[in-house]
Motif scaffolding. Structure first.
Motif, PDB file in Angstrom:
ATOM      1  N   LEU A  96      41.769  47.457  31.909  1.00 53.33           N
ATOM      2  CA  LEU A  96      42.538  47.647  33.098  1.00 53.33           C
ATOM      3  C   LEU A  96      43.127  49.236  33.397  1.00 53.33           C
ATOM      4  O   LEU A  96      43.289  49.572  34.288  1.00 53.33           O
ATOM      5  N   ASP A  97      43.506  49.436  32.094  1.00 50.20           N
ATOM      6  CA  ASP A  97      44.005  51.114  32.096  1.00 50.20           C
ATOM      7  C   ASP A  97      43.141  51.925  32.432  1.00 50.20           C
ATOM      8  O   ASP A  97      43.346  52.896  33.262  1.00 50.20           O
ATOM      9  N   ARG A  98      41.861  51.729  32.199  1.00 46.78           N
ATOM     10  CA  ARG A  98      40.797  52.563  32.645  1.00 46.78           C
ATOM     11  C   ARG A  98      40.269  52.483  34.045  1.00 46.78           C
ATOM     12  O   ARG A  98      39.237  53.170  34.493  1.00 46.78           O
ATOM     13  N   LEU A  99      40.611  51.356  34.700  1.00 50.01           N
ATOM     14  CA  LEU A  99      39.884  51.105  36.096  1.00 50.01           C
ATOM     15  C   LEU A  99      41.031  51.932  37.300  1.00 50.01           C
ATOM     16  O   LEU A  99      42.249  51.947  37.147  1.00 50.01           O
ATOM     17  N   PRO A 100      40.289  52.590  38.220  1.00 52.55           N
ATOM     18  CA  PRO A 100      41.244  53.031  39.175  1.00 52.55           C
ATOM     19  C   PRO A 100      41.977  51.910  40.061  1.00 52.55           C
ATOM     20  O   PRO A 100      41.629  50.569  40.011  1.00 52.55           O
ATOM     21  N   SER A 101      42.852  52.389  40.753  1.00 55.67           N
ATOM     22  CA  SER A 101      43.843  51.334  41.612  1.00 55.67           C
ATOM     23  C   SER A 101      43.087  50.430  42.483  1.00 55.67           C
ATOM     24  O   SER A 101      43.255  49.216  42.593  1.00 55.67           O
ATOM     25  N   SER A 102      42.022  50.916  43.100  1.00 58.02           N
ATOM     26  CA  SER A 102      41.251  50.288  44.144  1.00 58.02           C
ATOM     27  C   SER A 102      40.516  48.915  43.408  1.00 58.02           C
ATOM     28  O   SER A 102      40.405  47.847  44.179  1.00 58.02           O
ATOM     29  N   LEU A 103      40.193  49.114  42.343  1.00 56.36           N
ATOM     30  CA  LEU A 103      39.378  47.950  41.433  1.00 56.36           C
ATOM     31  C   LEU A 103      40.426  47.036  40.764  1.00 56.36           C
ATOM     32  O   LEU A 103      40.082  45.873  40.930  1.00 56.36           O
ATOM     33  N   LEU A 104      41.669  47.576  40.513  1.00 54.47           N
ATOM     34  CA  LEU A 104      42.579  46.673  40.157  1.00 54.47           C
ATOM     35  C   LEU A 104      42.955  45.757  41.274  1.00 54.47           C
ATOM     36  O   LEU A 104      43.315  44.539  40.878  1.00 54.47           O
ATOM     37  N   ARG A 105      43.008  46.065  42.386  1.00 53.57           N
ATOM     38  CA  ARG A 105      43.578  45.340  43.601  1.00 53.57           C
ATOM     39  C   ARG A 105      42.211  44.241  43.773  1.00 53.57           C
ATOM     40  O   ARG A 105      42.652  42.945  43.961  1.00 53.57           O
ATOM     41  N   GLU A 106      41.172  44.549  43.562  1.00 55.69           N
ATOM     42  CA  GLU A 106      39.796  43.753  43.566  1.00 55.69           C
ATOM     43  C   GLU A 106      40.048  42.569  42.600  1.00 55.69           C
ATOM     44  O   GLU A 106      39.879  41.414  42.958  1.00 55.69           O
ATOM     45  N   LEU A 107      40.408  42.987  41.287  1.00 51.45           N
ATOM     46  CA  LEU A 107      40.272  41.979  40.142  1.00 51.45           C
ATOM     47  C   LEU A 107      41.667  41.107  40.329  1.00 51.45           C
ATOM     48  O   LEU A 107      41.533  39.934  39.858  1.00 51.45           O
ATOM     49  N   ALA A 108      42.674  41.717  40.978  1.00 51.43           N
ATOM     50  CA  ALA A 108      43.859  40.793  41.229  1.00 51.43           C
ATOM     51  C   ALA A 108      43.430  39.774  42.372  1.00 51.43           C
ATOM     52  O   ALA A 108      43.720  38.552  41.923  1.00 51.43           O
ATOM     53  N   GLU A 109      42.737  39.944  43.380  1.00 52.33           N
ATOM     54  CA  GLU A 109      42.405  38.888  44.250  1.00 52.33           C
ATOM     55  C   GLU A 109      41.310  37.939  43.620  1.00 52.33           C
ATOM     56  O   GLU A 109      41.345  36.725  43.792  1.00 52.33           O
ATOM     57  N   ARG A 110      40.431  38.234  42.721  1.00 46.92           N
ATOM     58  CA  ARG A 110      39.671  37.486  41.890  1.00 46.92           C
ATOM     59  C   ARG A 110      40.257  36.558  40.968  1.00 46.92           C
ATOM     60  O   ARG A 110      40.051  35.447  40.858  1.00 46.92           O
ATOM     61  N   ALA A 111      41.309  37.034  40.509  1.00 47.88           N
ATOM     62  CA  ALA A 111      42.215  36.393  39.360  1.00 47.88           C
ATOM     63  C   ALA A 111      42.975  35.311  40.125  1.00 47.88           C
ATOM     64  O   ALA A 111      42.926  34.045  39.759  1.00 47.88           O
ATOM     65  N   VAL A 112      43.539  35.390  41.380  1.00 47.43           N
ATOM     66  CA  VAL A 112      44.264  34.309  42.092  1.00 47.43           C
ATOM     67  C   VAL A 112      43.024  33.405  42.418  1.00 47.43           C
ATOM     68  O   VAL A 112      43.400  32.290  42.173  1.00 47.43           O
TER      69      VAL A 112
END
Length: 443
Positions: A96-112
């Motif tokens: 997650l450290d190495r991912l840009p913020s836009s992809l963090l948002r996508e992963l957060a939605e997938r996690a929920v």
């Protein structure tokens, strides 16, 4: 093999694209007949290797793709989410450290979304990380997170509510049902984490609770105990390389900028010519600011030097230093938790630290403005001026020994980096009295 089983697990049912090839139900990308996404086989291999057995930080760093390979990195996280196996571990936060913020948002939605199907360790880890570094990605999901409670019982469970909007705050007040004590306490903890003065005033929390969100109550008014945004310290490249050898997951961690060394703006480590009144050893420089940034709460001195006794400091509740008109340390007073052990004369502890080192103050992107000591797991740069402290233990804002006001947080230095030691030195300041305080915490 494990990799083959996990690759096959990507395919659910009969998912085919217009060419007749099977496709990944999450990404929609074509896959080959072995069940591994075309072009993303490397992600499956890396994930399978990392999840098959514990790896050292050095081995993990060697396996992970570099930040410019975000497609592979995000697929590793997606594979972790899709698996029913235990997918947690130190590697996931490094991904997650190495991912840009836009992809963090996508992963957060997938996690929920993944948690709606049942508990998932990887989803909980992703949401814990995002609640620190990009809480705004969770704003629309707060009603779902209330129902799912992915981090129930953990100290960070209520952190997503830092970004609660008016409608969510109204829901929290409704949930604070006096007839349901557990529900009420949880709602009040979430309201506390909004950190909004109007909400805090209505809550009327105890002082310790206020300190936990960076506020104090003095003279009937709420006062913030730290600035909103920190400056991080940027270190010389050769020093960063040495630290990355010891902590390999720092190598591609974006909170570690490199100092240009053209015009150092601060100084850390080394000793000053002032002795500890107890052990008579020279004091160790934690941070010298020849020009104090305007937004950290230090206004009564144009420059300031934070120091402590490396011999006695770890045994204190707080070390106080009075500063002269030029911001230089004038005298030291300490309140001890326990008496320091007697040590034989010889090498001074501060002499074992790195030499005096010029550093720069750098404003990083907002995802690094708020950090957590445990989640950072020795990967992130925790050397800061201003901002909210990354507490190892409970928040500890001392009172000024002269005026008794609660001191503000002016910064922190991770002394584990400066010398062979453990813990964090939190730099406190009373602007009215020009007194600094150093609070030391360790695990």
């Amino acid at each position: 093999m494990l990799g083959e089983r996990l690759g096959a697990a990507v395919i659910v049912g009969d998912n085919r694209d217009t060419t007749g090839r099977e496709s990944d139900v999450d990404s929609g990308e074509p896959v080959d007949r072995s069940g591994v996404t075309v072009g993303l086989r490397r992600a499956a291999e890396i994930w399978s290797a990392l999840s098959a057995r514990p790896f050292s930080a050095e081995e993990t760093a060697a396996l992970l793709p570099e930040p410019d390979d975000s497609a592979t990195l995000v697929e590793i996280a997606r594979l972790a989410l899709r698996s029913d196996a235990c997918a947690t571990g130190p590697y996931l936060h490094a991904v997650l450290d190495r991912l840009p913020s836009s992809l963090l948002r996508e992963l957060a939605e997938r996690a929920v979304h993944r948690l709606t199907s049942g508990p998932n360790d990887a989803a909980a880890e992703i949401l814990a990380y995002v609640s620190v570094h990009q809480a705004e990605s969770l704003a629309a999901h707060l009603p779902s997170l209330w129902e799912l409670s992915p981090s129930e019982g953990f100290y960070f469970a209520e952190w997503p509510w830092r970004v609660a909007d008016e409608s969510e705050i109204a829901r929290l007040w409704e949930r604070a049902d006096p007839d349901d004590e557990l529900r009420r306490e949880r709602a009040l903890r979430c309201l506390l984490q909004t950190r909004r003065p109007d909400v805090l005033a209505r809550l009327s929390p105890a002082e310790d609770d206020l300190h936990s969100v960076g506020y104090t109550l003095g003279g009937g008014e709420l006062r913030r105990l730290h600035s909103a945004s920190p400056w991080h310290l940027a270190f010389p490249a050769d020093l960063l390389r040495r630290w990355a050898t010891r902590n390999p997951l720092r190598a591609h961690q974006s909170s570690w900028p490199v100092a240009s060394q053209r015009d150092p703006q601060a100084l850390t480590s080394g000793c000053i010519d002032l002795a500890c009144p107890r052990c008579r050893k020279r004091l160790h420089r934690l941070l010298y600011l020849p020009s104090v940034p305007p937004d950290v709460g230090v206004t009564s001195r144009a420059r300031v030097e934070f120091v402590w006794c490396a011999e006695c400091g770890p045994y204190t509740e707080v070390s106080y230093v009075r500063h002269d008109a030029d911001g230089a340390p004038a005298d030291l007073a300490m309140t001890f938790v326990v008496d320091p052990p007697e040590r034989q004369p010889g090498l001074e502890p501060a002499d074992e630290a790195i030499p005096a080192t010029g550093v720069e103050l750098v404003r990083l992107e907002q995802r690094w403005w708020w950090q957590d000591w445990a989640i950072s797991n020795d990967r992130e740069n925790l050397h800061r001026v201003g901002g909210e402290p990354t507490w190892i233990q409970d928040p500890d804002y001392p009172s000024c020994p002269d005026c008794a006001d609660t001191m503000i947080a002016a910064g922190q230095v991770n002394v584990a980096d400066l010398w062979d030691f453990e813990g964090m030195c939190y730099l406190m300041w009373c602007d009215q009295c020009a007194i600094s305080g150093v609070v030391y915490q360790q695990t």
